[in-house]
Design an enzyme around this catalytic site. Structure first.
Site, PDB file in Angstrom:
ATOM      1  N   GLU A   1      -3.795   7.232  -3.584  1.00  0.00           N
ATOM      2  CA  GLU A   1      -3.191   6.204  -3.233  1.00  0.00           C
ATOM      3  C   GLU A   1      -3.355   5.096  -4.310  1.00  0.00           C
ATOM      4  O   GLU A   1      -4.258   5.051  -5.123  1.00  0.00           O
ATOM      5  CB  GLU A   1      -4.040   5.629  -1.801  1.00  0.00           C
ATOM      6  CG  GLU A   1      -5.514   5.291  -1.942  1.00  0.00           C
ATOM      7  CD  GLU A   1      -6.091   4.456  -0.835  1.00  0.00           C
ATOM      8  OE1 GLU A   1      -5.820   5.112   0.276  1.00  0.00           O
ATOM      9  OE2 GLU A   1      -6.980   3.683  -0.774  1.00  0.00           O
TER      10      GLU A   1
ATOM     11  N   TYR B   1       0.832  -1.227   0.009  1.00  0.00           N
ATOM     12  CA  TYR B   1       0.247  -0.009   0.125  1.00  0.00           C
ATOM     13  C   TYR B   1       0.803   1.007   0.063  1.00  0.00           C
ATOM     14  O   TYR B   1       1.743   1.347   0.980  1.00  0.00           O
ATOM     15  CB  TYR B   1      -0.736   0.100   1.373  1.00  0.00           C
ATOM     16  CG  TYR B   1      -1.713   1.212   1.252  1.00  0.00           C
ATOM     17  CD1 TYR B   1      -3.026   1.224   1.095  1.00  0.00           C
ATOM     18  CD2 TYR B   1      -1.057   2.265   2.029  1.00  0.00           C
ATOM     19  CE1 TYR B   1      -3.622   2.725   1.077  1.00  0.00           C
ATOM     20  CE2 TYR B   1      -1.740   3.748   2.125  1.00  0.00           C
ATOM     21  CZ  TYR B   1      -3.103   3.800   1.662  1.00  0.00           C
ATOM     22  OH  TYR B   1      -3.662   4.869   1.925  1.00  0.00           O
TER      23      TYR B   1
END
Ligand code: GDP
Ligand code: MN
Length: 376
Positions: A189, A101
């Site tokens: 993101e 991530y």
């Protein structure tokens, strides 16, 4: 403003990030044609403004055109977190050796953007934050300097050991920073950022939120708004000039002023209720806004009680009272309505309401308690 994955990927691509190709399909046939064009395995992905599409069945691998059509048939029209899927992204399937991530969020507490990376990619970052917070590595960014080289390297070393992969990942992080900054984003993101078995770093998912206050100077991004994908209540609120955020409770709140709206929600909770929404009708005296507000609140099937909390400053109580009378005439609302009204033209407002069979209250505590108690 929310944008879709495919749109965020366009922005990422324009900043030189490694993003697989992909195109939008709105029918199974179009999805099959794209799969044909790409050859081999593809992924068919729901384009909705919601995370967790994978878990909801909105991301499917397909071995070829036929399976791609089948996947698109299953996904198009599907509901994910209350939103209907109208489009799918068809993209060549990446081979995955590892998932990480990486993301940037505007952090109000530190008053700056914060980079977050975690080797536990692919799953909900909120879940990692809750269950395994030490797995998330943070780097606040000084907006004067952006992401410095040594910071990028340190973040990348947190994720990977291989120096070749670390170099690629640092470069991706730098580019992600520029994409975030140049777009006026509040969030950017990649989850997951993958490393392929060949050691290539690729962004296979993309999510961005753009600050609404930036849109006037970001015409290309403003044009990405997909009205079809917005919750209808949110679109109507925006069109009516209302600030509206839907929440999960059952006490509908209609308030003038953001601060008073927050205080009202606090008080609803204090007296044991749950607010169904944040709604600020603003400072103007426009009965149409009240009509729009009441119809939006009334459409939420969870709402069991409606609370007006109006402090008349620039807003005039008689205008709001007229709006309430007009709205309840026009809309067939079968819900208890509690009205607290005080300030400019209070007497006129109260008189109008009483003439139409409403009882107006002056005390905020009492009104909130009554509205919470009216939930059945
Ligand atoms: P999200 O669930 O809405 O975050 O959608 P993602 O794009 O992150 O996809 C969910 C999951 O599907 C990923 O974590 C991967 O495990 C899988 N997935 C998505 N794209 C690909 C791909 O190109 N190849 C493979 N093998 N898996 C993928
Ligand atoms: Mn994802």
């Amino acid at each position: 403003m929310n944008i879709h994955e495919y749109q965020a990927k366009e922005i990422f691509r324009s900043h030189g990030m490694p993003v697989p190709p992909g195109e939008i399909a709105t029918s199974p046939e179009a999805a099959a044609a794209l799969a044909e064009e790409y050859g081999g395995r593809v992924v068919v992905k729901a384009q909705v403004h919601a995370g967790g599409r994978g878990k909801a069945g909105g991301v499917k691998l397909a071995a070829g055109p036929e399976e791609a059509a089948e996947a698109a048939r299953a996904i198009l029209g599907m509901q994910i977190k209350g939103l209907t899927v109208h489009k799918v992204l068809v993209t060549p399937a990446a081979e995955i050796a590892s998932e990480a991530y990486v993301g940037i969020v505007m952090d109000r507490a530190s008053q700056r953007p914060v980079f977050m990376v975690s080797a536990e990619g692919g799953i909900d970052i909120e879940e990692v934050a809750r269950e395994n917070p030490e797995a998330i590595h943070r780097q606040p960014i000084d907006p004067r300097y952006g992401l410095l080289n040594h910071q990028a390297s340190r973040l990348a070393f947190h994720l990977y050991d291989d120096i070749g992969v670390v170099r690629q990942a640092s470069d991706v992080l730098q580019r992600l920073w520029h994409a975030y900054e140049d777009s006026g984003a509040t969030l950017a993101e990649v989850n997951p950022l993958v490393v392929t078995p060949d050691g290539d770093v690729v962004a296979i998912d993309a999510k961005m939120n753009i600050d609404d206050n930036e849109l006037f100077r970001q015409p290309d991004i403003a044009a990405m708004r997909d009205e079809e994908a917005e919750a209808s209540s949110e679109r109507r609120a925006r069109e009516a000039g209302l600030s509206y955020i839907k929440l999960d409770g059952n006490v509908g709140c209609c308030v003038n002023g953001a601060g008073l709206a927050m205080a009202t929600m606090d008080l609803v909770k204090y007296y044991g209720g749950e607010p169904a929404n944040f709604l600020d009708i603003g400072g103007s005296s426009n009965p149409d806004k009240v009509v729009a507000a009441l119809s939006i609140i009334g459409e939420d099937p969870h709402v069991r009680s409606i609370l007006f909390n109006i402090f008349g400053g620039i807003t005039r109580c008689d205008d709001v009272a007229n709006g309430i009378v007009e709205a309840t005439d026009r809309l067939e609302l079968d819900l208890p309505i509690t009205i607290r009204l005080t300030g400019t033209n209070e007497e006129e407002g109260v008189a109008i309401l009483e003439e139409h069979g409403f009882q107006a209250m002056i005390d905020m505590d009492e009104a909130v308690q009554r509205a919470v108690g009216a939930v059945s």
